[in-house]
Scaffold this motif. Structure first.
Motif, mmCIF file in Angstrom:
data_model
loop_
_atom_site.group_PDB
_atom_site.id
_atom_site.type_symbol
_atom_site.label_atom_id
_atom_site.label_comp_id
_atom_site.label_asym_id
_atom_site.label_seq_id
_atom_site.Cartn_x
_atom_site.Cartn_y
_atom_site.Cartn_z
ATOM 1 N N LEU A 43 0.854 -1.302 0.138
ATOM 2 C CA LEU A 43 -0.034 0.136 -0.037
ATOM 3 C C LEU A 43 0.861 1.300 -0.125
ATOM 4 C CD1 LEU A 43 -2.806 -1.270 2.646
ATOM 5 C CD2 LEU A 43 -2.825 -1.002 0.116
ATOM 6 N N LEU A 44 1.998 1.189 -0.275
ATOM 7 C CA LEU A 44 3.107 2.104 0.001
ATOM 8 C C LEU A 44 3.679 2.509 -1.540
ATOM 9 C CD1 LEU A 44 4.550 1.929 3.221
ATOM 10 C CD2 LEU A 44 3.055 3.742 2.723
ATOM 11 N N SER A 45 4.021 3.431 -2.191
ATOM 12 C CA SER A 45 4.627 3.577 -3.452
ATOM 13 C C SER A 45 6.159 3.344 -2.921
ATOM 14 C CB SER A 45 4.292 5.066 -3.889
ATOM 15 O OG SER A 45 5.481 5.193 -5.037
ATOM 16 N N LYS A 46 6.761 2.836 -3.760
ATOM 17 C CA LYS A 46 8.388 2.712 -3.653
ATOM 18 C C LYS A 46 9.176 3.721 -4.230
ATOM 19 C CE LYS A 46 8.216 -2.429 -2.711
ATOM 20 N NZ LYS A 46 8.902 -3.798 -3.056
ATOM 21 N N THR A 47 8.449 4.800 -4.787
ATOM 22 C CA THR A 47 9.105 5.749 -5.445
ATOM 23 C C THR A 47 10.036 6.421 -4.586
ATOM 24 O OG1 THR A 47 7.413 6.012 -7.077
ATOM 25 C CG2 THR A 47 8.883 8.084 -6.805
ATOM 26 N N VAL A 48 11.197 6.660 -4.648
ATOM 27 C CA VAL A 48 12.475 7.163 -3.930
ATOM 28 C C VAL A 48 12.233 8.729 -3.733
ATOM 29 C CG1 VAL A 48 14.661 7.813 -3.427
ATOM 30 C CG2 VAL A 48 13.998 5.440 -4.564
ATOM 31 N N GLY A 49 12.228 9.196 -2.597
ATOM 32 C CA GLY A 49 11.910 10.446 -2.282
ATOM 33 C C GLY A 49 12.742 11.223 -2.833
ATOM 34 N N TRP A 50 12.611 12.652 -3.127
ATOM 35 C CA TRP A 50 13.099 13.766 -3.573
ATOM 36 C C TRP A 50 13.709 13.618 -5.089
ATOM 37 C CZ3 TRP A 50 12.319 17.436 -0.447
ATOM 38 C CH2 TRP A 50 11.980 17.194 1.020
ATOM 39 N N THR A 51 12.990 12.714 -5.888
ATOM 40 C CA THR A 51 13.398 12.314 -7.302
ATOM 41 C C THR A 51 12.342 13.038 -8.094
ATOM 42 O OG1 THR A 51 12.122 10.265 -7.562
ATOM 43 C CG2 THR A 51 14.259 10.005 -6.723
ATOM 44 N N ASP A 52 12.593 12.944 -9.338
ATOM 45 C CA ASP A 52 11.738 13.712 -10.409
ATOM 46 C C ASP A 52 10.434 13.092 -10.375
ATOM 47 O OD1 ASP A 52 13.461 15.623 -10.929
ATOM 48 O OD2 ASP A 52 14.319 14.689 -12.677
ATOM 49 N N ASP A 53 10.445 11.635 -10.101
ATOM 50 C CA ASP A 53 9.290 10.813 -10.396
ATOM 51 C C ASP A 53 8.451 11.162 -8.883
ATOM 52 O OD1 ASP A 53 9.621 9.636 -12.614
ATOM 53 O OD2 ASP A 53 10.389 7.898 -11.841
ATOM 54 N N TRP A 54 9.311 11.181 -7.952
ATOM 55 C CA TRP A 54 8.524 11.489 -6.654
ATOM 56 C C TRP A 54 7.747 12.748 -6.713
ATOM 57 C CZ3 TRP A 54 9.736 14.847 -2.554
ATOM 58 C CH2 TRP A 54 9.155 14.716 -0.983
ATOM 59 N N TYR A 55 8.478 14.052 -7.232
ATOM 60 C CA TYR A 55 7.792 15.333 -7.414
ATOM 61 C C TYR A 55 6.385 15.061 -8.456
ATOM 62 C CZ TYR A 55 11.562 17.720 -4.972
ATOM 63 O OH TYR A 55 12.524 18.311 -4.145
ATOM 64 N N LYS A 56 6.696 14.499 -9.424
ATOM 65 C CA LYS A 56 5.465 14.046 -10.533
ATOM 66 C C LYS A 56 4.354 13.597 -9.919
ATOM 67 C CE LYS A 56 4.667 11.913 -14.895
ATOM 68 N NZ LYS A 56 5.211 11.368 -16.048
ATOM 69 N N GLN A 57 4.575 12.626 -9.145
ATOM 70 C CA GLN A 57 3.373 11.847 -8.492
ATOM 71 C C GLN A 57 2.802 12.699 -7.151
ATOM 72 O OE1 GLN A 57 5.034 7.914 -7.677
ATOM 73 N NE2 GLN A 57 5.948 7.725 -9.532
ATOM 74 N N LEU A 58 3.485 13.401 -6.658
ATOM 75 C CA LEU A 58 2.901 14.338 -5.552
ATOM 76 C C LEU A 58 2.222 15.349 -6.591
ATOM 77 C CD1 LEU A 58 6.090 15.277 -3.332
ATOM 78 C CD2 LEU A 58 4.113 13.958 -2.553
#
Length: 444
Positions: A250-265
């Protein structure tokens, strides 16, 4: 500190050798035993100081200080962020020379440098009189064992940042308890398999903060005796909740502070952040696409009634014992973190203050940022600061501890298995390392 820079803090391990940690033979310099009057004399006389900091406000703060004290020159050096700076700072401690006069040190790393006897005790300069100026949680992070090793710069009381647009779309109420948070995670992910309640691929600072909120005290230090118990009641309380999220995917494994993380936020795939009060500026600067969508609420608790949070991040400034002008360095530090002129500059750069006068000011609390839909978010964050002091303490080698987190607890996240096994591996590594450094380490 501006926490967008926190992402690299566990990149490097810093060894605390037995000779430094226990005998403190390489600290360089010594306490001058000065007084508050010595600070006034030093500021009037002037001189040159070196200040290591990576905070975005440092340049403007130094300029304001030099304008007020034209006889003093402050050489600002960005020696790296977090661990990068600490490695260089530790090298100066070992060498006995080359340290700056004043340095930025995060709360979690401060005990390591205090134990190496490399920091000046500021008590004789009257810094004890400043205690009432700061929130208890941050003051307790710089005052240890009857000494005052620095002054708080900022604070990171945790809160729940959530995407209201996503919550409204899926009919999710803002969770007040962790059980409700888990239920929200399930509902959100069922509605859209690409959406998650949060992203957490394993982070040492987040883990220790969550354990602290649950009442855990896994690390204690008395002299050279250290206890590491990552199976205490508070830790188990946290894992009983968080295991459900990890094991059920139930948790995304997207690493924090990456471009993908910002996009998904920005696009709603990551619906909440449980993090420190320094986060708003980062969202505004890096997730502009979600302006108006985000809100801030109190951190969920285990009973849903008594407010309880924890600190996540934050920095202090310290005077290094190697300083050849300790009184002047103490004067600069006192101005830097306790004067209205300096804290105003710091807050303008997006920093969340630690001084109670700044926290309680109506101008600060009544801000209505458009990014958060006009919500007075600082009122929520200031309230959080009142329940963030829970007696949590870090290891005297916490920088090293954080550096081996990914290889231990991080593996539980990677495999989607119970956190207990990862915490046990982390504990074993910390016990072994502590003993290698000359500490007496127990697990109970």
């Amino acid at each position: 500190m501006h926490q967008r820079l926190r992402r690299g803090l566990s990149a490097l391990a810093i060894g605390v050798t037995a000779t430094i940690a226990l005998a403190a033979c390489a600290s360089g310099g010594s306490s001058s035993g000065g007084s508050s009057s010595d600070i006034d004399k030093a500021l009037a006389k002037g001189g040159t100081l070196t200040y290591w900091s990576w905070t975005p406000s440092a340049k403007d703060q130094v300029a304001a200080f030099e304008k007020q004290y034209p006889k003093v020159t402050v050489k600002l050096v960005n020696a790296g962020t977090g661990s990068d700076q600490y490695t260089k700072l530790q090298n100066t401690v070992k060498a006995g020379s080359g340290a700056p006069d004043v340095a930025q040190v995060e709360y979690y790393a401060l005990p390591q440098f205090a134990l190496s006897d490399s920091l000046l005790d500021l008590s004789s300069y009257g810094f004890g009189d400043l205690k009432s100026k700061f929130a208890a949680s941050t003051w307790n992070s710089v005052a240890m064992n009857g000494k005052i090793y620095g002054l708080p710069q900022d604070s990171g009381p945790m809160a729940l940042f959530y995407n209201k647009k996503v919550f409204d779309k899926d009919g999710i109420a803002v969770p007040k308890t962790w059980d409700e948070y888990v239920a929200a995670a399930k509902k959100l992910h069922q509605a859209d398999p690409n959406s998650y309640i949060a992203a957490d691929s394993g982070d040492a600072g987040f883990t220790t903060s969550m354990i602290a909120q649950a009442g855990g005290t896994p690390f204690t230090t008395k002299g050279d005796k250290v206890t590491v118990n990552l199976a205490d009641a508070g830790t188990k309380k946290w894992t009983s909740t968080w295991n459900q999220l990890v094991e059920q995917g139930l948790l995304s494994k997207t690493v924090g502070w990456t471009d993908d993380w910002y996009k998904q936020l920005g696009n709603g795939q990551i619906a909440t952040l449980i993090t420190g009060a320094w986060m708003p500026g980062n969202l505004e600067a890096s997730v502009a696409a979600a302006e108006g969508d985000w809100r801030v609420a109190p951190m969920p608790t285990y009973d849903g009634s008594t407010a309880q949070t924890a600190n996540n991040g934050g920095s202090s400034e310290v005077v290094m014992k190697q300083s050849k002008n300790q009184a002047l360095a103490a004067g600069f530090l006192k101005w830097l973190n306790s004067s209205k002129e300096s804290t105003k500059v710091f807050m303008q750069s997006g920093g969340f203050p630690s001084a109670t006068a700044d926290l309680n000011s109506s101008a600060f609390q009544e801000q209505k940022p458009a990014y958060f839909g006009g919500q007075q978010i600082n009122k929520v964050l200031v309230d959080a600061s009142k329940s963030s002091d829970n007696g949590f303490t870090y290891l005297p080698y916490q920088v090293y501890a954080n550096s081996v987190y990914a290889d231990t607890v991080g593996q539980s996240y990677e495999k989607g298995t119970s956190l207990e096994s990862g915490l046990k591996a982390w504990q074993d590594a910390l016990v072994k390392y502590g003993k290698q450094q000359g500490f007496t380490v127990s697990t109970k």
